[in-house]
Scaffold this active site. Structure first.
Site, PDB file in Angstrom:
ATOM      1  N   SER A 295      11.513  32.938  67.477  1.00  0.00           N
ATOM      2  CA  SER A 295      12.408  34.505  67.357  1.00  0.00           C
ATOM      3  C   SER A 295      11.893  34.953  68.490  1.00  0.00           C
ATOM      4  O   SER A 295      12.423  34.541  70.230  1.00  0.00           O
ATOM      5  CB  SER A 295      11.745  35.002  66.804  1.00  0.00           C
ATOM      6  OG  SER A 295      13.008  36.026  66.281  1.00  0.00           O
ATOM      7  N   ASP A 306      15.077  29.995  82.001  1.00  0.00           N
ATOM      8  CA  ASP A 306      15.922  29.813  82.610  1.00  0.00           C
ATOM      9  C   ASP A 306      15.885  30.771  83.938  1.00  0.00           C
ATOM     10  O   ASP A 306      16.693  30.073  84.678  1.00  0.00           O
ATOM     11  CB  ASP A 306      16.792  30.562  81.659  1.00  0.00           C
ATOM     12  CG  ASP A 306      17.732  30.046  80.323  1.00  0.00           C
ATOM     13  OD1 ASP A 306      17.225  28.765  80.395  1.00  0.00           O
ATOM     14  OD2 ASP A 306      18.433  30.450  79.790  1.00  0.00           O
ATOM     15  N   LYS A 320      14.474  29.533  66.136  1.00  0.00           N
ATOM     16  CA  LYS A 320      14.843  30.948  65.470  1.00  0.00           C
ATOM     17  C   LYS A 320      15.893  31.769  66.255  1.00  0.00           C
ATOM     18  O   LYS A 320      14.772  32.561  66.764  1.00  0.00           O
ATOM     19  CB  LYS A 320      13.830  31.530  64.768  1.00  0.00           C
ATOM     20  CG  LYS A 320      14.716  32.524  63.334  1.00  0.00           C
ATOM     21  CD  LYS A 320      13.232  33.547  63.084  1.00  0.00           C
ATOM     22  CE  LYS A 320      14.511  35.294  62.242  1.00  0.00           C
ATOM     23  NZ  LYS A 320      15.130  35.939  63.213  1.00  0.00           N
TER      24      LYS A 320
END
Length: 443
Positions: A295, A306, A320
């Site tokens: 999470s 990224d 999650k």
């Protein structure tokens, strides 16, 4: 007041992405009223005909829990002890053992022990099943009762009987309860590298991460060769703190977006909203992840990955990618409801598939790592399906062997290596840190 958070499950020290909820209630149409009439008919028949008398509160609570259980693994109703657990996630300390647990088919299953707690020091591991407390069989009992037994006055003892997959016989641990103080961030310097261990995302995690960088620089009298951000076994926490931690290492760009039921329902969060610039000054960063990284932790790892700001290392994370909102429901009660999905800056949803490391490094210093079952989001009943569909090969990749990592735990121990993943990260930073560094360019 409860703060918004992001995490995995309820626990002794509970394990959710949760912003404040604000939507209006859906309109109730004629068909809904017919369904409610059926519910009331069943309710009245149970009250009138069940073999024993049952009170209204028990039936209503059971109906609410059943309704939410039909949705997904993370929507739930919290009252009493569950509500207290929810508050502990963000603000509380307690007397206990430092275990995060859930219930699976009537058995109490360990999600993870909290670092530097009685459970962690005793060697209790993720995936263990607790079958007895002080000799009393607890399988089939309620999770609340087991949690209440494990908590207690600091200085008192309790004996846990544990069934560990792969072990020949049950194990026994006698633990002494103590005050479990949530320390979201710890740091150390090793081989000229700053190691920042983030255990959870509570109200001080962002500020404590900044302080850790400052203290590392102070101890060395200079900048380190680089930083290791250890997010292993971190089940999540507050969304705002995940954003703050990612912001520490990013100078610009999106950190995460969350998207609700409607296409227009999108919120985006950006770097420099909380911390100006990249406090790590472009130095090498390695982020350690494992199957317990969930999470809010996946938000940090995904943002750094990224933007090509650091190397994500370890094994695939929990997966999650949903957002829960906390809705107060009167005194000592709240509704935790899944209201959105979150996405990394590239538009990738981690739901089911998790964060795939740039460099897969198994924890071969753990002699049980091959035998112990790994539970991720995709293994939970009624988990949300990733809209982009996750390749089955990704979900099964943990079974693949890696010829690069063939040393046994015993061989590593002789070399003084207790934590192979951390050792490998230190070696990687050492190699990168000896090269000339260019100022960070977050792409």
């Amino acid at each position: 007041m409860l703060r918004p958070l992001l995490q995995v499950t309820a626990a002794v020290s509970a394990l959710a992405l949760i912003p404040v909820a604000s939507g209006a209630m859906a309109q109730v149409d004629t068909a809904s009223y017919r369904q409610l009439d059926m519910f009331m008919e069943v309710f009245n028949r149970v009250k009138a005909n069940y073999v024993e008398k049952v009170d209204d509160a028990t039936l209503v609570k059971g109906a609410i829990q059943g309704m939410l259980a039909a949705l997904d693994p993370h929507s739930s109703f919290a009252d009493g002890l569950d509500f207290d657990n929810l508050k502990i996630q963000t603000e509380g300390n307690y007397g206990g053992l430092g275990l995060t647990v859930t219930q699976e088919n009537g058995a109490v299953k360990v999600i993870a022990p909290t670092e530097d707690t009685p459970a962690h020091r005793a060697g209790i591991k993720s995936g263990d099943y607790i079958t007895h407390l002080d000799g009393k069989f607890i399988v089939g009992g309620s999770l609340d009762e087991a949690i209440e037994q494990m908590r207690g006055k600091p200085g008192t003892n309790i004996t846990l009987t544990v069934v560990r997959p792969g072990a020949e016989k049950p194990l026994q641990f006698t633990l002494t309860r103590e005050i479990i103080v949530q320390r979201p961030v710890k740091w150390e310097v090793k081989d000229g590298v700053g190691i920042i261990n983030i255990n959870t995302f509570t109200a001080q995690t962002g500020a404590d991460t900044i302080k850790a960088i400052q203290e590392i620089d102070k101890k060395l009298g200079r900048k380190p060769l680089g930083y290791i951000v250890d997010l292993r076994e971190n089940g999540g926490g507050l969304l705002s703190e995940a954003i703050a931690v990612a912001d520490v290492f990013l100078s610009h760009g999106e950190i995460v977006s969350q998207r609700g039921r409607e296409k227009s329902d999108i919120e985006r969060y950006y770097a420099e909203s909380m911390v100006p610039g990249d406090l790590a000054r472009g130095l090498p960063v390695v982020v350690l992840v494992d199957s317990g990284t969930a999470s809010a932790s996946e938000i940090v790892a995904g943002a750094i990955q990224d933007h090509h700001r650091g190397l994500v290392m370890g094994v695939r994370s929990f997966g999650k990618g949903s957002v829960q909102s906390i809705l107060p429901m009167g005194d000592r009660a709240a509704l935790r409801l899944t209201t959105a999905r979150y996405y990394t800056p590239s538009g990738h949803s981690v739901q089911e598939g998790g964060i795939r490391p740039d460099l897969v490094v198994p924890q071969i210093s753990d002699k049980d790592y091959k035998e112990r079952p790994v539970i991720r989001e995709a293994d939970l009943r009624r988990h949300l399906i990733n809209n982009d569909k996750v390749d089955d090969n990704v979900l099964e990749e943990d079974t693949a062997t890696d010829p690069r990592f063939s040393a046994t735990p015993e061989q590593l121990k002789k070399q003084g290596i207790e934590d192979f993943q951390l050792h490998y990260a230190l070696q990687t930073i050492g190699r990168l840190g000896t090269k000339p560094q260019v100022a960070a360019k977050n792409r």
